[in-house]
Write a protein that holds these residues in place. Structure first.
Motif, short mmCIF file in Angstrom:
data_model
loop_
_atom_site.label_atom_id
_atom_site.label_comp_id
_atom_site.label_asym_id
_atom_site.label_seq_id
_atom_site.Cartn_x
_atom_site.Cartn_y
_atom_site.Cartn_z
N GLY A 1 44.32 38.70 33.06
CA GLY A 1 44.14 38.97 34.48
C GLY A 1 44.00 40.43 34.80
N HIS A 2 44.72 41.30 34.07
CA HIS A 2 44.61 42.73 34.39
C HIS A 2 43.25 43.28 33.98
CE1 HIS A 2 46.83 42.24 30.55
NE2 HIS A 2 46.20 43.32 30.13
N GLY A 3 42.60 42.64 33.00
CA GLY A 3 41.24 43.05 32.66
C GLY A 3 40.26 42.73 33.77
N VAL A 4 40.44 41.57 34.40
CA VAL A 4 39.57 41.19 35.51
C VAL A 4 39.77 42.12 36.70
CG1 VAL A 4 39.07 39.38 37.20
CG2 VAL A 4 39.41 38.78 34.80
N VAL A 5 41.02 42.45 37.00
CA VAL A 5 41.29 43.38 38.11
C VAL A 5 40.66 44.74 37.82
CG1 VAL A 5 43.08 44.66 39.34
CG2 VAL A 5 43.36 42.20 38.90
N ALA A 6 40.81 45.22 36.60
CA ALA A 6 40.20 46.50 36.24
C ALA A 6 38.68 46.45 36.36
CB ALA A 6 40.59 46.88 34.81
N VAL B 1 52.11 45.74 48.39
CA VAL B 1 52.22 45.27 47.00
C VAL B 1 51.63 43.86 46.90
CG1 VAL B 1 53.83 44.61 45.18
CG2 VAL B 1 54.22 46.70 46.50
N LEU B 2 50.79 43.66 45.89
CA LEU B 2 50.14 42.36 45.71
C LEU B 2 50.04 42.06 44.22
CD1 LEU B 2 48.62 40.05 47.26
CD2 LEU B 2 46.51 41.33 46.80
N TYR B 3 50.38 40.82 43.85
CA TYR B 3 50.22 40.39 42.47
C TYR B 3 49.40 39.11 42.43
CZ TYR B 3 54.50 37.80 43.78
OH TYR B 3 55.44 37.03 44.43
N GLU B 4 49.11 38.64 41.19
CA GLU B 4 48.20 37.54 40.88
C GLU B 4 46.76 38.07 40.91
OE1 GLU B 4 48.72 34.53 39.60
OE2 GLU B 4 50.86 35.00 39.59
N SER B 5 46.12 38.02 39.75
CA SER B 5 44.83 38.69 39.58
C SER B 5 43.74 38.17 40.51
CB SER B 5 44.36 38.58 38.12
OG SER B 5 44.22 37.23 37.73
N ARG B 6 43.71 36.86 40.76
CA ARG B 6 42.68 36.33 41.64
C ARG B 6 42.89 36.79 43.08
NH1 ARG B 6 43.56 32.84 37.66
NH2 ARG B 6 41.81 31.75 36.67
N LEU C 1 25.84 37.37 41.66
CA LEU C 1 27.13 37.52 40.99
C LEU C 1 28.26 37.50 42.01
CD1 LEU C 1 28.50 38.40 38.16
CD2 LEU C 1 28.55 40.68 39.22
N THR C 2 29.35 36.80 41.68
CA THR C 2 30.53 36.79 42.53
C THR C 2 31.79 36.86 41.67
OG1 THR C 2 30.86 34.38 42.54
CG2 THR C 2 29.37 35.30 44.23
N LEU C 3 32.92 36.95 42.33
CA LEU C 3 34.19 36.93 41.63
C LEU C 3 34.36 35.65 40.82
CD1 LEU C 3 36.70 38.21 44.35
CD2 LEU C 3 35.83 39.48 42.38
N ALA C 4 33.75 34.57 41.25
CA ALA C 4 33.87 33.30 40.51
C ALA C 4 33.35 33.45 39.09
CB ALA C 4 33.14 32.19 41.24
N ASP C 5 32.34 34.28 38.89
CA ASP C 5 31.84 34.56 37.55
C ASP C 5 32.84 35.43 36.78
OD1 ASP C 5 28.95 33.46 37.68
OD2 ASP C 5 29.05 34.77 39.43
N LEU C 6 33.29 36.49 37.42
CA LEU C 6 34.18 37.44 36.75
C LEU C 6 35.50 36.82 36.34
CD1 LEU C 6 33.63 40.77 38.73
CD2 LEU C 6 32.23 39.72 36.94
N PHE C 7 35.97 35.83 37.08
CA PHE C 7 37.24 35.18 36.73
C PHE C 7 37.20 34.58 35.32
CE2 PHE C 7 38.26 34.20 41.48
CZ PHE C 7 38.71 35.50 41.65
#
Length: 220
Positions: A14-19, A64-69, A165-171
């Motif tokens: 998940g941290h790779g996706v956020v980065a 503060v926010l957590y959970e990559s999605r 392209l959207t976040l749905a792909d990147l997830f």
């Protein structure tokens, strides 16, 4: 105050996706490294911010926010007007619905199986533990079956939510990139359309750079 990303340095999970979202959206941030081997993510101070003891989380000027999605959606909406567009415009209800449909498919039909493969094959091989190859074969068969449906969808459009392209792909880049190095080539054997789409994601310059350099903070 620059956004802070609390993360391990490797661009994976998940941290790779956020980065990747930070890179695609060209968002300056400060990287606060968390040494998981030293259990820094299990300290009382860390658990006060991320009660599950996982990475990543962000601190955006006190928010503060957590959970990559959730983080990815927040960043994509807050910085909608810069970098790569990763969400449909709020005014386009149909495109927004198609995005949510694609994101739900990833979460329900892709991520659980990719994660099971990581736990049963990748993690155990890295730790020198015996692998249940029967379970692995079952997970691969189920994921391959689901990717056949992906192949049909991607035969009609460029990306999982449409032609953009959207976040749905990147997830999908959370765990699946770690499969091939351990002999699981499911992402390139499910069909020509899936292979084309997957190679497109892996070749994005921001992702290639993250794999080469790891996660690094950027300057405002």
């Amino acid at each position: 105050m620059v956004l802070k990303l609390y993360s391990a340095p490797e661009a994976r999970a998940g941290h790779g996706v956020v980065a990747l979202v930070l890179a695609e959206k060209q968002i300056p941030f400060e990287l606060v490294l968390i040494d998981q081997s030293a259990k820094q993510h299990k300290t009382p101070e860390y658990l006060g911010k991320q009660p599950w003891g996982q990475v990543p989380y962000i601190d955006d000027d006190g928010f503060v926010l957590y959970e990559s999605r959730a983080i990815a959606r927040y960043l994509a909406e807050k910085y909608a007007d810069q970098g790569t567009p990763l969400l449909p415009p709020p005014s386009d209800l149909q495109k927004k619905a198609l995005f949510e449909q694609a994101a739900s498919i990833e979460f329900a039909n892709f991520h659980p199986l990719a994660f099971k493969l990581i736990l049963e094959k990748v993690v155990k091989m890295m730790n020198g533990q015996p692998v249940d190859e029967v379970a692995v074969a079952g997970y691969i068969a189920e994921l391959s079956s689901n990717l056949k449906i992906y192949d049909e969808i991607l035969g009609k459009q460029k990306y999982v939510a449409g032609d953009e392209l959207t976040l749905a792909d990147l997830f999908h880049l959370s765990y699946a990139p770690s499969l091939a190095p351990f002999g699981i080539d499911v992402m390139t054997t499910a069909g020509l359309n899936v292979t084309r789409w997957w190679n497109d994601l892996l070749s994005r310059s921001a992702w290639v750079e993250l794999q080469a350099q790891g996660i690094r903070g950027t300057s405002p």
